[in-house]
Write an enzyme that holds these catalytic residues in place. Structure first.
Site, PDB file in Angstrom:
ATOM      1  N   LYS A  28     -35.367 -18.948 -21.851  1.00 44.80           N
ATOM      2  CA  LYS A  28     -34.567 -20.158 -22.128  1.00 44.80           C
ATOM      3  C   LYS A  28     -33.983 -20.668 -20.812  1.00 44.80           C
ATOM      4  O   LYS A  28     -33.502 -19.869 -19.999  1.00 44.80           O
ATOM      5  CB  LYS A  28     -33.453 -19.796 -23.124  1.00 44.80           C
ATOM      6  N   SER A  68     -29.707 -24.387 -30.443  1.00 38.56           N
ATOM      7  CA  SER A  68     -30.150 -24.975 -29.207  1.00 38.56           C
ATOM      8  C   SER A  68     -31.388 -24.301 -28.613  1.00 38.56           C
ATOM      9  O   SER A  68     -32.013 -24.865 -27.719  1.00 38.56           O
ATOM     10  CB  SER A  68     -29.011 -24.897 -28.176  1.00 38.56           C
ATOM     11  N   SER A 103     -27.357 -20.579 -32.385  1.00 36.21           N
ATOM     12  CA  SER A 103     -28.532 -21.079 -31.657  1.00 36.21           C
ATOM     13  C   SER A 103     -29.705 -20.132 -31.527  1.00 36.21           C
ATOM     14  O   SER A 103     -30.751 -20.530 -31.029  1.00 36.21           O
ATOM     15  CB  SER A 103     -28.123 -21.511 -30.251  1.00 36.21           C
TER      16      SER A 103
HETATM   17  N1  GLN Z   1     -25.061 -25.817 -33.023  1.00 35.88           N
HETATM   18  C1  GLN Z   1     -23.909 -25.213 -32.431  1.00 35.88           C
HETATM   19  C2  GLN Z   1     -23.294 -26.154 -31.424  1.00 35.88           C
HETATM   20  O1  GLN Z   1     -23.811 -27.187 -31.254  1.00 35.88           O
HETATM   21  C3  GLN Z   1     -24.251 -23.906 -31.825  1.00 35.88           C
HETATM   22  C4  GLN Z   1     -24.949 -24.012 -30.529  1.00 35.88           C
HETATM   23  C5  GLN Z   1     -25.217 -22.671 -29.914  1.00 35.88           C
HETATM   24  O2  GLN Z   1     -25.148 -21.647 -30.584  1.00 35.88           O
HETATM   25  N2  GLN Z   1     -25.465 -22.689 -28.622  1.00 35.88           N
HETATM   26  O3  GLN Z   1     -22.321 -25.856 -30.818  1.00 35.88           O
END
Ligand code: GLN
Length: 490
Positions: A78, A158, A182
């Protein structure tokens, strides 16, 4: 020989060990698959030369009898992890063409164990999002399509690039991070397995920070055992991260396949939310039945503060993000837009460098931390966070793990929720509680919805008890026997 990209990580390591093929061969097969899959936009940087060079070095190590536990296995990383000498962008324009001079601890651990890097994977900007649509590199397309349709779907976010790459066989496994869901939500949307370990299990050093008290790295792969193998390498105490836990890393793979007979599984009644698709409810019931068949005892539990989790998360996470992102000012690296004076340069660089969702988070975060609102919002959210953690503590007096759906829907269409931040934030309803409490959570592909899209079930464990999750995840995986794969259209 069967297609080397269709092997599980475990089967690939076995094949490398018994010399059925070399690392160069399996790496080359993946490099070609990655090149042929650019329509998915999963990789933001392909590093084929580096991959082949690492694969050759791996083959040499194996020939001399010095192979590590992951030796020769090609992985995707990532793009939130800093990789030495390889551009690392966090999906943001403001970081620009930043090439780190250091390696994140998690990726260092993978290379120490012999893994090969195929490239850097797309993600939401600074990991803020649930659909990979906030990335400066554009959205990732889910390899899965609804039956009979060709609408482009989100792989979730994400870690959308990690999820799509694993599902489309563009790597044997990938690193990912999870601040509010995410790893688990994209795993659910792509029929893959993902685990967010206990907060502090993996070092955050060298991972671009979003919300430091919630961020945690973890693996995504196609089987429970593969994620266990990867996590065993990724985890470990790191003095460079003050929140890294000084604990031993067990051999997580040894828990997969263990009997789960007699384990008590909690089903939290507050997770039966309104408007949840009937199929998800049905899958949850199915999961309960599978674990019962495997000898588990099912217990209804209550997590009464669940309804406050999303609001608390969307205060705590932006507050920490606004503070973490203050460092991007156009001075040290990345994008810089010259202004009339220093303040003007800061403002112009930040205005141009950050995307809309990141700006929204910075605004919310700055607001809830400002004098006058700090107690009403931020401190209140911290108190709620404590209550949420207490709810789990009480539940874990009665049960060994919890079973819930991972996400309230299957993958949705790209663009479908981008105009409504609250609808987007609702994706995290079953996952954020785990981050707020610092617990481990895993998503396992459990079935398909009526349109043939994957759905995941989530297991939540006690702090540092990933082992139980790997045993339960293995049991669910066996019962679900999820064999479906996306039809190759790319
Ligand atoms: N969807 C959540 C956010 O937008 C979690 C994102 C994540 O876990 N990096 O904050």
């Amino acid at each position: 020989m069967s297609d080397l990209t269709s092997l599980t990580l475990k089967a690939a390591l076995d094949g490398l060990n018994d010399k059925s093929f070399s690392s160069v061969e399996i790496t080359q097969a993946h490099v070609e698959a990655v090149e042929a899959a650019r329509a998915l936009n999963a990789y933001v940087l392909e590093t084929p030369d580096k991959a082949i060079e690492m694969a050759k070095a791996s083959d040499a190590r194996r020939a001399s009898g010095n192979a590590g536990p992951l030796d020769g296995a090609p992985l995707g990383i990532k793009d939130l992890f800093c990789t030495k000498g390889v551009r690392s962008t966090a999906g943001s324009k403001i970081i620009g063409e930043f090439v780190p001079t250091y390696e994140s601890t998690v990726t260092s651990n993978l290379w120490r164990d012999g893994a090969v890097m195929l490239g850097k994977l797309n993600l939401d900007e600074f990991a803020m999002g649930s659909s990979n649509e906030t990335s400066a590199w554009g959205p990732v397309v889910n390899p899965w399509r609804a039956q009979g349709g060709n609408t482009k779907l989100t792989p979730g976010g994400s870690s959308g690039g990690s999820a799509a790459a694993v599902a489309a066989q563009l790597c044997l496994g990938a690193t990912a991070t999870d601040t509010g869901g995410s790893i688990r939500q994209p795993a659910s949307f792509t029929g893959t397995v993902g685990i967010k370990p206990t907060y502090g299990r993996c070092s955050r050093w060298g991972i671009v920070a979003f919300a430091s008290s919630l961020d945690q790295a973890g693996p995504m792969a196609r089987t429970v055992e593969d994620t266990a193998i990867l996590l065993t390498s990724m985890a470990g105490h790191d003095p460079k991260d003050s929140t890294s836990l000084p604990v031993e890393t067990p051999d997580f793979a040894s828990f997969v396949g263990k009997s789960v007979k007699g384990l008590r599984i909690g089903v939290p009644k507050e997770y039966r939310v309104d408007n949840m698709p009937a199929e998800i409810d049905a899958l949850w019931e199915q999961g309960i039945a599978w674990l019962k068949d495997a000898g588990c005892e099912i217990v209804e539990v209550s997590l009464p503060h669940t309804k406050y989790a999303l609001p608390a998360y969307y205060i705590v996470a932006p507050a920490e993000a606004s503070s973490n992102l203050a460092r991007y000012d156009g001075m040290r690296y990345g994008l810089r837009v010259e202004g009339a004076n220093l303040t003007d340069t800061y403002e112009k660089s930040r205005a141009e460098g950050f995307g809309a969702e990141v700006k929204r988070r910075i605004l919310i975060g700055t607001y809830v931390l400002s004098a006058g609102y700090y107690d009403a919002y931020y401190v209140k959210a911290l108190k709620v966070r404590r209550r949420i953690a207490d709810d789990f503590d009480q539940a874990f007096e009665k049960v060994d793990a919890l079973l819930t759906p991972t996400a309230p829907s299957a993958a949705f269409g790209l663009g479908d929720r981008s105009d409504d931040p609250v609808a987007m934030y609702l994706n995290d309803i079953f996952t954020v509680t785990v981050n707020l409490a610092g617990l481990p959570g895993m998503s396992i592909p459990a079935g398909l919805d009526a349109s043939g899209l994957p759905l995941g079930l989530q297991l939540i464990g006690r702090a540092l008890d990933e082992g139980t999750l790997f045993s339960l995840g293995g049991a669910l995986e066996k019962a679900a026997n999820f064999q479906a794969k996306p039809a190759k259209w790319w």
